[in-house]
Write a protein that holds these residues in place. Sequence first.
Motif, mmCIF file in Angstrom:
data_model
loop_
_atom_site.group_PDB
_atom_site.id
_atom_site.type_symbol
_atom_site.label_atom_id
_atom_site.label_comp_id
_atom_site.label_asym_id
_atom_site.label_seq_id
_atom_site.Cartn_x
_atom_site.Cartn_y
_atom_site.Cartn_z
ATOM 1 N N ARG A 87 0.802 -1.218 0.000
ATOM 2 C CA ARG A 87 0.000 0.000 0.000
ATOM 3 C C ARG A 87 0.838 1.271 0.000
ATOM 4 O O ARG A 87 0.403 2.308 -0.470
ATOM 5 N N HIS A 88 2.024 1.179 0.590
ATOM 6 C CA HIS A 88 2.829 2.388 0.741
ATOM 7 C C HIS A 88 3.760 2.612 -0.437
ATOM 8 O O HIS A 88 4.573 3.514 -0.410
ATOM 9 N N TYR A 133 -0.780 5.469 -6.108
ATOM 10 C CA TYR A 133 -0.740 4.466 -5.050
ATOM 11 C C TYR A 133 -1.917 3.504 -5.237
ATOM 12 O O TYR A 133 -2.940 3.888 -5.802
ATOM 13 N N PRO A 134 -1.772 2.264 -4.767
ATOM 14 C CA PRO A 134 -2.832 1.272 -4.981
ATOM 15 C C PRO A 134 -4.231 1.744 -4.579
ATOM 16 O O PRO A 134 -5.201 1.439 -5.254
ATOM 17 N N THR A 135 -4.326 2.519 -3.452
ATOM 18 C CA THR A 135 -5.659 2.948 -3.007
ATOM 19 C C THR A 135 -6.331 3.873 -4.010
ATOM 20 O O THR A 135 -7.526 4.107 -3.934
ATOM 21 N N GLN A 136 -5.541 4.422 -4.938
ATOM 22 C CA GLN A 136 -6.131 5.333 -5.911
ATOM 23 C C GLN A 136 -6.610 4.610 -7.165
ATOM 24 O O GLN A 136 -7.032 5.242 -8.117
ATOM 25 N N SER A 138 -8.862 1.384 -9.174
ATOM 26 C CA SER A 138 -10.044 0.529 -9.034
ATOM 27 C C SER A 138 -9.592 -0.915 -8.803
ATOM 28 O O SER A 138 -8.420 -1.247 -9.003
ATOM 29 N N ARG A 142 -6.043 -2.663 -9.822
ATOM 30 C CA ARG A 142 -5.143 -3.205 -8.792
ATOM 31 C C ARG A 142 -4.730 -4.630 -9.145
ATOM 32 O O ARG A 142 -3.578 -5.009 -8.994
ATOM 33 N N GLU B 193 4.179 -0.261 7.304
ATOM 34 C CA GLU B 193 2.806 -0.307 7.813
ATOM 35 C C GLU B 193 2.779 0.011 9.306
ATOM 36 O O GLU B 193 1.770 0.467 9.827
ATOM 37 N N ARG B 275 0.293 6.879 1.607
ATOM 38 C CA ARG B 275 -0.713 6.069 0.919
ATOM 39 C C ARG B 275 -2.095 6.699 0.985
ATOM 40 O O ARG B 275 -3.008 6.230 0.360
ATOM 41 N N GLU B 276 -2.238 7.795 1.755
ATOM 42 C CA GLU B 276 -3.570 8.388 1.843
ATOM 43 C C GLU B 276 -3.730 9.601 0.929
ATOM 44 O O GLU B 276 -4.800 10.174 0.857
ATOM 45 N N HIS B 278 -4.446 11.834 -2.192
ATOM 46 C CA HIS B 278 -5.397 11.582 -3.284
ATOM 47 C C HIS B 278 -5.198 12.567 -4.408
ATOM 48 O O HIS B 278 -4.579 13.585 -4.225
#
Lengths: 355, 278
Positions: A87-88, A133-136, A138, A142, B193, B275-276, B278
């Motif tokens: 994720r990071h 980043y992966p969270t961004q 779909s 991913r 993490e 990672r947050e 946007h």
Amino acid sequence: MSIRVDHITKRFGTFTVLNDVSLDVPSGELIALLGPSGCGKTTLLRILAGLEQPDQGRIVLNDVEVTDRHISERHVGFVFQHYALFRHMTVADNVAFGLKVLPRAQRPSAERIHKKVHELLALVQLQAMANRYPTQLSGGQRQRVALARALAVEPKLLLLDEPFGALDAKVRKELRRWLRRLHDELHITSILVTHDQEEALEASDRVVVMHQGQIEQIGTPDEVYEQPATPFVYHFLGDVNVFHGRIPHDRSAQEHPNGEFALPEDLEDEHEVTFVRPHDLELSRHRTNTSQLEASVRYVLTAGSRVRVELLAVHSSQTIEVELTKERYRELELRQGDVVFVHPRQLQVFRVPSS
Amino acid sequence: MSFALKQPSVLPGFGLTLGFSLFYLSLIVLIPLSGMFIKTSTLTWAQFWETVTQPRAIASYQLTFGASLIGALINGLFGSLVAWVLVRYRFPGRSFVDALVDLPFALPTAVAGIALTAIYSSNGWLGRHLEPLGIKVAFTPLGVLVALTFIGLPFVVRTVQPVLQALDKEAEEAAITLGANRWQTVRAVILPELWPAIFTGMAMAFARAVGEYGSVIFIAGNMPLKSEITPLLIMTKLEQYDYAGATALGVVMLVVSFVLSLLINLLQWWSSDRRETH
């Protein structure tokens, strides 16, 4: 890389997950392991990868036994159901990970890694996302990143654990076609674990149907769909009507070329079960043959490309599902409550072991 | 982004809870602290400066903040390790060890101080064996460090534990299938993490250590300029009825603590923001 799974047994406590499973996969094939959840398919995949150890049996990759070898010596790529991306890290760093952790002597230069990452991102059509980043992304994107990451280390064997399981229906469909095309390009021996029969039938060269830790049938998608070897396979691959009891005379289409079969009414003391797919049942308004089953129309569902009719057998009050083309439905002019006569075009009889 | 006071919501309660929180925080935190500033302001600027820059005061700041920081770092390392063992492995006596972690929370600090002093003094269980090696713990700055490390341990363990529990094992497995060895997996996959939780735990351990009094005064020896912590210096001033001088030192501690926790928060924010974004 060819794979030989040789009498593998695996238990978790007292529960036997895999019971003496053997399987051969020739190099370059895409195999689907298909079965309901808990059938042991994921465990088999994890044993192949080296993430789990079997209790008995051997794993042979390219004629070399690897049962006791560490995962890093097996050259496998693994794609997880929930992507398992870092994720990071950016998309590019995720894909580069496998190259960056190589021992210094084998590690490509920074430019080579950069070039390779962009080639892989092009392959999965995600060049524009390299710095995200992966969270961004779909879910479908991913999973493509996860696939590119697995391919970066040039695996000899690609293992996919329900890769599209967490995606919505439309994306699943797109991705499995895309995966099939990718496989036709790269020819990496691949094993796709799935519980989705459509996915297995559409994407793979051969399907391995598993149930309760055992292999029920191995065959091409056509074979397992058209000639299911066991009642379970018949059930699992598509909708089916089940009739208990003995067929009075004829057993199969070959035996009776004019296509007139009798369907058994419920006879509980018989150990034979007849399977008929909904689209293999034919309806008529009038009795043309004494062996036809009399039934009344309960529901008609017209949405979709075909019409689904639910019938109630008059004598046994068994529910029967029939699939008709729209044309046939219009010809018949079915209404709720109408009486119709049912006969199968094709059926399969299994003998059930008496208890 | 809108700067409205609150997001519109059908669920009531914002006004009431915010109002009460502000009232409560004022009562419990803000009013006593401002009282301290008001008391300090009875000193002139020159008096204040003289009080807070005495060599004895400076030495005590160095010891208090230095030992607290080192203690927090030690706890960051070993607390994370303890959390890892407790979360990842099942072994006999695990719940006992888990309960042990909370002991520094539960123990009256004076009891902890007496126990540590008994063990580390020159004829104590451990002190006896350390003395021949030239290591003196009790009644030295090292003793202060031991006490401050002791009381800070639970903070790191308890903040890292839930994060480790929620950590996705698949990411680790993915790293192994990609050829990473254990150390590479820990460094590149697991630690990133954990950093925010480790920093939070360390910030709390640090804050706790800066304010610690009971356990330290027994083991420190309290020699001015050498092993005297600021809270003790404040106590000394209070006993001499120098209330303004005591609050002046208090103000210094407050400001330094605030700045340091702000810095740690920044570090934590930096380690988790990537990672947050946007």
